[in-house]
Design a protein around this motif. Structure first.
Motif, PDB file in Angstrom:
ATOM      1  N   LEU A   1       0.793  -1.225   0.000  1.00  0.00           N
ATOM      2  CA  LEU A   1       0.000   0.000   0.000  1.00  0.00           C
ATOM      3  C   LEU A   1       0.827   1.278   0.000  1.00  0.00           C
ATOM      4  O   LEU A   1       0.424   2.285  -0.573  1.00  0.00           O
ATOM      5  CB  LEU A   1      -0.967   0.015   1.187  1.00  0.00           C
ATOM      6  N   LEU A   2       1.970   1.244   0.657  1.00  0.00           N
ATOM      7  CA  LEU A   2       2.804   2.446   0.743  1.00  0.00           C
ATOM      8  C   LEU A   2       4.040   2.356  -0.130  1.00  0.00           C
ATOM      9  O   LEU A   2       4.822   3.306  -0.210  1.00  0.00           O
ATOM     10  CB  LEU A   2       3.206   2.714   2.201  1.00  0.00           C
ATOM     11  N   ASN A   3       4.235   1.194  -0.754  1.00  0.00           N
ATOM     12  CA  ASN A   3       5.371   0.979  -1.649  1.00  0.00           C
ATOM     13  C   ASN A   3       6.711   1.227  -0.952  1.00  0.00           C
ATOM     14  O   ASN A   3       7.609   1.831  -1.517  1.00  0.00           O
ATOM     15  CB  ASN A   3       5.230   1.830  -2.913  1.00  0.00           C
ATOM     16  N   GLU A   4       6.792   0.754   0.301  1.00  0.00           N
ATOM     17  CA  GLU A   4       8.035   0.880   1.061  1.00  0.00           C
ATOM     18  C   GLU A   4       8.389  -0.483   1.632  1.00  0.00           C
ATOM     19  O   GLU A   4       7.554  -1.169   2.194  1.00  0.00           O
ATOM     20  CB  GLU A   4       7.880   1.899   2.191  1.00  0.00           C
ATOM     21  N   LYS A   5       9.650  -0.854   1.485  1.00  0.00           N
ATOM     22  CA  LYS A   5      10.116  -2.154   1.965  1.00  0.00           C
ATOM     23  C   LYS A   5      10.881  -2.000   3.269  1.00  0.00           C
ATOM     24  O   LYS A   5      11.428  -0.956   3.554  1.00  0.00           O
ATOM     25  CB  LYS A   5      10.997  -2.825   0.917  1.00  0.00           C
ATOM     26  N   GLY A   6      10.899  -3.076   4.011  1.00  0.00           N
ATOM     27  CA  GLY A   6      11.701  -3.110   5.223  1.00  0.00           C
ATOM     28  C   GLY A   6      10.884  -2.923   6.486  1.00  0.00           C
ATOM     29  O   GLY A   6       9.718  -2.577   6.454  1.00  0.00           O
ATOM     30  N   LEU A   7      11.550  -3.186   7.586  1.00  0.00           N
ATOM     31  CA  LEU A   7      10.901  -3.125   8.887  1.00  0.00           C
ATOM     32  C   LEU A   7      10.712  -1.704   9.398  1.00  0.00           C
ATOM     33  O   LEU A   7       9.836  -1.461  10.219  1.00  0.00           O
ATOM     34  CB  LEU A   7      11.723  -3.916   9.907  1.00  0.00           C
ATOM     35  N   GLY A   8      11.493  -0.776   8.913  1.00  0.00           N
ATOM     36  CA  GLY A   8      11.454   0.583   9.439  1.00  0.00           C
ATOM     37  C   GLY A   8      10.089   1.235   9.326  1.00  0.00           C
ATOM     38  O   GLY A   8       9.538   1.718  10.310  1.00  0.00           O
ATOM     39  N   LYS A   9       9.523   1.242   8.136  1.00  0.00           N
ATOM     40  CA  LYS A   9       8.230   1.897   7.927  1.00  0.00           C
ATOM     41  C   LYS A   9       7.113   1.141   8.624  1.00  0.00           C
ATOM     42  O   LYS A   9       6.230   1.741   9.223  1.00  0.00           O
ATOM     43  CB  LYS A   9       7.935   2.035   6.433  1.00  0.00           C
TER      44      LYS A   9
END
Length: 70
Positions: free
Chosen positions: A31-39
């Motif tokens: 949905l936000l097009n962001e990978k990784g645990l941070g977001k």
């Protein structure tokens, strides 16, 4: 509201009524097009109002209003 429930159910892979940390990673990726645990950690911290380390439908609705519904 029905579409939000359908979207919530899509990410609630085990149908327990919550989006877990692992399920949230996929949600953020798609949905936000962001990978990784941070977001996903940031989203959990911001929208897990009852601090149970998972997102219920009401918390998901708040997330959707902030990030998806314009």
């Amino acid at each position: 509201m029905d579409r939000l429930k359908e979207l919530f159910d899509f990410f609630d892979k085990n149908s327990d009524g919550y989006i877990s940390k692992n399920e949230l990673i996929e949600l953020v990726e798609i949905l936000l097009n962001e990978k990784g645990l941070g977001k996903s950690s940031q989203v959990l911290k911001e929208f897990d109002f009852n601090h149970d380390n998972k997102i219920d439908f009401n918390e998901f609705t708040a997330f959707a209003e902030m990030h998806l519904i314009h």
